[in-house]
Design a protein around this motif. Sequence first.
Motif, PDB file in Angstrom:
ATOM      1  N   LEU A   1      46.379  42.421  54.775  1.00  0.00           N
ATOM      2  CA  LEU A   1      45.736  43.546  53.549  1.00  0.00           C
ATOM      3  C   LEU A   1      47.054  43.652  52.766  1.00  0.00           C
ATOM      4  O   LEU A   1      46.312  44.088  52.493  1.00  0.00           O
ATOM      5  N   SER A   2      47.796  42.818  53.334  1.00  0.00           N
ATOM      6  CA  SER A   2      49.237  43.614  52.252  1.00  0.00           C
ATOM      7  C   SER A   2      49.148  42.062  51.495  1.00  0.00           C
ATOM      8  O   SER A   2      50.069  42.668  50.088  1.00  0.00           O
ATOM      9  N   ILE A   3      48.605  41.740  51.404  1.00  0.00           N
ATOM     10  CA  ILE A   3      48.227  39.664  50.503  1.00  0.00           C
ATOM     11  C   ILE A   3      47.717  40.044  49.857  1.00  0.00           C
ATOM     12  O   ILE A   3      46.224  39.848  49.875  1.00  0.00           O
ATOM     13  N   SER A   4      48.212  39.916  48.643  1.00  0.00           N
ATOM     14  CA  SER A   4      46.692  39.920  47.258  1.00  0.00           C
ATOM     15  C   SER A   4      46.380  38.443  47.245  1.00  0.00           C
ATOM     16  O   SER A   4      46.572  37.850  47.737  1.00  0.00           O
ATOM     17  N   SER A   5      44.886  38.343  46.760  1.00  0.00           N
ATOM     18  CA  SER A   5      44.617  36.951  46.230  1.00  0.00           C
ATOM     19  C   SER A   5      45.102  36.167  45.016  1.00  0.00           C
ATOM     20  O   SER A   5      44.221  37.021  44.154  1.00  0.00           O
ATOM     21  N   THR A   6      45.467  35.293  45.368  1.00  0.00           N
ATOM     22  CA  THR A   6      45.839  34.191  44.208  1.00  0.00           C
ATOM     23  C   THR A   6      44.413  33.723  43.627  1.00  0.00           C
ATOM     24  O   THR A   6      44.191  33.508  41.924  1.00  0.00           O
ATOM     25  N   ALA A   7      43.867  33.211  44.125  1.00  0.00           N
ATOM     26  CA  ALA A   7      42.496  32.751  43.860  1.00  0.00           C
ATOM     27  C   ALA A   7      41.271  33.349  43.122  1.00  0.00           C
ATOM     28  O   ALA A   7      40.741  33.488  42.010  1.00  0.00           O
ATOM     29  N   ILE A   8      41.269  35.027  44.298  1.00  0.00           N
ATOM     30  CA  ILE A   8      40.374  35.679  43.240  1.00  0.00           C
ATOM     31  C   ILE A   8      41.091  36.306  41.729  1.00  0.00           C
ATOM     32  O   ILE A   8      39.732  36.805  41.051  1.00  0.00           O
ATOM     33  N   ILE A   9      42.187  36.504  41.827  1.00  0.00           N
ATOM     34  CA  ILE A   9      42.309  37.494  40.926  1.00  0.00           C
ATOM     35  C   ILE A   9      42.492  36.584  39.629  1.00  0.00           C
ATOM     36  O   ILE A   9      41.952  37.020  38.435  1.00  0.00           O
ATOM     37  N   VAL A  10      43.229  35.502  39.596  1.00  0.00           N
ATOM     38  CA  VAL A  10      43.787  34.259  38.720  1.00  0.00           C
ATOM     39  C   VAL A  10      41.822  34.106  38.151  1.00  0.00           C
ATOM     40  O   VAL A  10      41.562  33.763  37.121  1.00  0.00           O
ATOM     41  N   LYS A  11      41.077  33.733  38.835  1.00  0.00           N
ATOM     42  CA  LYS A  11      39.514  34.018  37.996  1.00  0.00           C
ATOM     43  C   LYS A  11      39.018  35.199  37.816  1.00  0.00           C
ATOM     44  O   LYS A  11      38.659  34.726  36.756  1.00  0.00           O
ATOM     45  N   ILE A  12      38.697  35.848  37.984  1.00  0.00           N
ATOM     46  CA  ILE A  12      38.847  37.292  37.481  1.00  0.00           C
ATOM     47  C   ILE A  12      39.939  37.868  35.841  1.00  0.00           C
ATOM     48  O   ILE A  12      38.879  37.510  35.089  1.00  0.00           O
ATOM     49  N   LEU A  13      40.936  37.212  36.130  1.00  0.00           N
ATOM     50  CA  LEU A  13      41.241  36.820  35.209  1.00  0.00           C
ATOM     51  C   LEU A  13      41.187  35.711  33.609  1.00  0.00           C
ATOM     52  O   LEU A  13      40.909  35.748  32.529  1.00  0.00           O
ATOM     53  N   GLU A  14      41.490  34.574  34.179  1.00  0.00           N
ATOM     54  CA  GLU A  14      40.096  33.682  33.739  1.00  0.00           C
ATOM     55  C   GLU A  14      38.792  33.613  32.998  1.00  0.00           C
ATOM     56  O   GLU A  14      38.411  34.052  31.604  1.00  0.00           O
ATOM     57  N   GLU A  15      38.190  34.534  33.725  1.00  0.00           N
ATOM     58  CA  GLU A  15      37.265  34.860  33.455  1.00  0.00           C
ATOM     59  C   GLU A  15      36.892  36.174  31.694  1.00  0.00           C
ATOM     60  O   GLU A  15      36.003  36.315  30.639  1.00  0.00           O
ATOM     61  N   MET A  16      37.422  37.294  32.324  1.00  0.00           N
ATOM     62  CA  MET A  16      38.336  37.938  31.486  1.00  0.00           C
ATOM     63  C   MET A  16      39.339  37.771  29.712  1.00  0.00           C
ATOM     64  O   MET A  16      38.956  38.663  29.517  1.00  0.00           O
ATOM     65  N   GLY A  17      39.672  36.524  30.097  1.00  0.00           N
ATOM     66  CA  GLY A  17      40.187  35.363  28.681  1.00  0.00           C
ATOM     67  C   GLY A  17      41.620  37.087  28.772  1.00  0.00           C
ATOM     68  O   GLY A  17      41.934  36.650  27.830  1.00  0.00           O
ATOM     69  N   ARG A  18      41.615  37.018  29.253  1.00  0.00           N
ATOM     70  CA  ARG A  18      43.312  37.553  29.730  1.00  0.00           C
ATOM     71  C   ARG A  18      44.246  36.925  30.776  1.00  0.00           C
ATOM     72  O   ARG A  18      45.530  37.844  30.751  1.00  0.00           O
TER      73      ARG A  18
ATOM     74  N   LEU B   1      53.557  38.083  34.454  1.00  0.00           N
ATOM     75  CA  LEU B   1      53.819  38.809  35.189  1.00  0.00           C
ATOM     76  C   LEU B   1      53.195  39.358  36.827  1.00  0.00           C
ATOM     77  O   LEU B   1      53.756  39.263  38.041  1.00  0.00           O
ATOM     78  N   VAL B   2      51.541  39.299  37.031  1.00  0.00           N
ATOM     79  CA  VAL B   2      50.553  39.694  37.654  1.00  0.00           C
ATOM     80  C   VAL B   2      50.719  38.051  38.620  1.00  0.00           C
ATOM     81  O   VAL B   2      50.657  37.811  40.237  1.00  0.00           O
ATOM     82  N   LEU B   3      51.016  36.877  38.020  1.00  0.00           N
ATOM     83  CA  LEU B   3      50.723  35.471  38.528  1.00  0.00           C
ATOM     84  C   LEU B   3      52.085  35.153  39.130  1.00  0.00           C
ATOM     85  O   LEU B   3      52.188  34.555  40.343  1.00  0.00           O
ATOM     86  N   GLY B   4      53.784  35.277  38.427  1.00  0.00           N
ATOM     87  CA  GLY B   4      54.744  35.320  39.523  1.00  0.00           C
ATOM     88  C   GLY B   4      54.748  36.237  40.441  1.00  0.00           C
ATOM     89  O   GLY B   4      55.234  35.772  41.618  1.00  0.00           O
ATOM     90  N   ILE B   5      54.353  37.501  40.457  1.00  0.00           N
ATOM     91  CA  ILE B   5      54.467  38.633  41.869  1.00  0.00           C
ATOM     92  C   ILE B   5      52.789  37.610  42.907  1.00  0.00           C
ATOM     93  O   ILE B   5      53.170  37.413  44.432  1.00  0.00           O
ATOM     94  N   LEU B   6      52.080  36.835  42.622  1.00  0.00           N
ATOM     95  CA  LEU B   6      50.980  36.210  43.140  1.00  0.00           C
ATOM     96  C   LEU B   6      52.112  35.224  44.093  1.00  0.00           C
ATOM     97  O   LEU B   6      51.406  34.805  44.770  1.00  0.00           O
ATOM     98  N   ILE B   7      52.804  34.540  43.567  1.00  0.00           N
ATOM     99  CA  ILE B   7      53.227  33.350  44.004  1.00  0.00           C
ATOM    100  C   ILE B   7      54.083  33.416  44.904  1.00  0.00           C
ATOM    101  O   ILE B   7      54.756  33.327  46.038  1.00  0.00           O
ATOM    102  N   VAL B   8      55.524  34.771  44.547  1.00  0.00           N
ATOM    103  CA  VAL B   8      56.122  35.558  45.711  1.00  0.00           C
ATOM    104  C   VAL B   8      55.592  35.794  46.838  1.00  0.00           C
ATOM    105  O   VAL B   8      55.874  35.388  47.642  1.00  0.00           O
ATOM    106  N   GLU B   9      54.283  36.499  46.809  1.00  0.00           N
ATOM    107  CA  GLU B   9      53.894  36.352  47.698  1.00  0.00           C
ATOM    108  C   GLU B   9      52.967  35.897  49.032  1.00  0.00           C
ATOM    109  O   GLU B   9      53.144  36.252  49.307  1.00  0.00           O
ATOM    110  N   ASP B  10      52.603  34.699  48.272  1.00  0.00           N
ATOM    111  CA  ASP B  10      52.617  33.350  48.974  1.00  0.00           C
ATOM    112  C   ASP B  10      53.268  32.917  49.666  1.00  0.00           C
ATOM    113  O   ASP B  10      52.424  31.853  50.985  1.00  0.00           O
ATOM    114  N   ILE B  11      54.483  32.973  49.171  1.00  0.00           N
ATOM    115  CA  ILE B  11      55.816  32.116  49.764  1.00  0.00           C
ATOM    116  C   ILE B  11      56.085  33.325  51.257  1.00  0.00           C
ATOM    117  O   ILE B  11      56.698  32.773  51.981  1.00  0.00           O
TER     118      ILE B  11
END
Length: 441
Positions: free
Chosen positions: A173-190, A198-208
Motif C-alpha cells: 500500500l506504500s506504492i502508487s500505481s504507475t499504470a493507473i495514474i498515467v492512464k488517468i492523466l492521459e485521459e484527462m489530458g494532463r 513531478l508525479v511521473l518522476g516520483i513514480l519511477i523512484v517508487e518503482d525502483i
Amino acid sequence: MQSISLQLDTSEIHSSLNTTVTSLIEQITPELPHATFVTDLAFIMIIGAVVTLAFFKIRQPLIIGYLFAGMLIGPLSPFWSWVLPEGGPSTDALGGVGILSNISALNLFAEIGVILLLFVIGIEFPYAKIKSIGRVAVGVGTLGLFLTLGVVFYAATALGLGFLDALFISAALSISSTAIIVKILEEMGRIKNESSILVLGILIVEDIIAVILISSLQSIALVGTVSIESVIIIALVASGLIVGTFTIGTRIIPPLIDKVAAAEHREILLLSVLGVCFGYALLANIVGLSVAIGAFLAGVLVAESKSAEVAKLLSSPIKDMFVAIFFISVGALMDVSELENYIFIAIALIAVATGMKFGGNLVGNIVFRQRRGKAIRSAFTLAAPRGEFSIVIVKVGVDIGAVSAFLFPLIGIISIVTAFISPFLVKAGDKIVPMLEKKDV
C-alpha cells in the motif's frame, strides 16, 4: 416442505442456466476449444468494448470500466459462480468459474501492456525534463513511501494482522500505481503538466524502491533477516542503468532511430522502436529490475531522437490494446465474493494509506520547496491508486507461503476502490488549488 421445494426449484434453475450458457458458448465457438487464448481474447475485446462504452457514456474513467469488465467475466466472479454452479464452460486453477479460462496467458499480455504504456509515456519525457525533477522526485518519493509504509504497518497490526501480513500489506500500500495514474492523466489530458512531470518522476523512484522491497521482503520471510547486500546491489544496478542510459544510451540509440526513420518506412520504424522498448525492458529484467523501468528509459531514449512523435503515433494503438487487457485481467483475478469477510479491514487500510500517501508527499514537496499548487496537485494524484506493484508484492508473499491467502483478494479490492476514487481526488486538487490561490491574492 416449502423450504425443500424452494431449494429444488433453485437447483433446477441453476442446472438449466448452466446447460443453456454452456450450450450457447459451444454454439458460438464450435471449432475453438474454450481453453484457447483466442476465445478468451475475443470475449475480453467484445465485453470490454461494451462495458467501457457504458462507462464512457456515464462519464466515468475507462480504467474503472476495464476493471469492472474483468470482474464480470473472470473466473472468480460471483455472477458466474451463481449461474454456473457446477463449473460451466471454464473451471480455472484458481478454483472459480467464468468465461475466461487462460489467466496465465492474460497475465503475460498484461505485462506487455505495462511495458508499452511506460514506453509511450517515456517518449513524452526527454532527458532535459527528467533531469529537472530528479533530486526532488527522489526525495519526495522516498519520504512519502516510507512514511506511508510505517503508519500503515502500525494500523494493520492494530487491526489484528500478523507481523508478516502487516509488513507485506503495508509495503504493497506504500506504492502508487504507475499504470493507473498515467492512464488517468492521459485521459484527462494532463500528462504534460508541470505537476504531472513531478508525479511521473516520483513514480519511477517508487518503482525502483518497490523492486528493493520485494527482494527485502522475500529475505525477511525466508531467512528472517534483511539482506543488506541485496539492497545495496539493486540500488547500484538501478543507478548504473539510469546513468548508463543518460550517458552512453543517448549517444547511440537516438541517432540509430533517426537513420531508420530516414528510410521513410513506417513498418520498419515501428519494429525498430518496439525493439528498443522490449530490448531495454529485457535488459532491466536481466539485471534484476522492473521491466517497467526499462521500458520507460527506452521511451526517454526514443524521445531524444528527431522521430519521437512519429514513433509515439505508431506505437500508441498497440499500447492501448494491451493496456486494456492488463486492467481487464487484473479485474478478472479479483475475488469479490467474500468481500463481507474483510470489508472493514479494506476500508480502514484505504483510509489510512490514502491519507498518509497524501500527507507524506505533501510534506516531501514542502521540504523540497515546491510551489504550493504543484505540491497539492501531485499529492492528490499520488494519494489513492494502488495497482500492479501492490498486487505483485502480495502475490510474492502468498506464493512463498509467508502471508495469509486472503491478502490477495484484499489487495485486489483495495486496488479497485482506490482506482475508482483516484480521478475524483485529482479533480479535487484542481478545485482546491484555485481557492487557495484566491485567498493569497
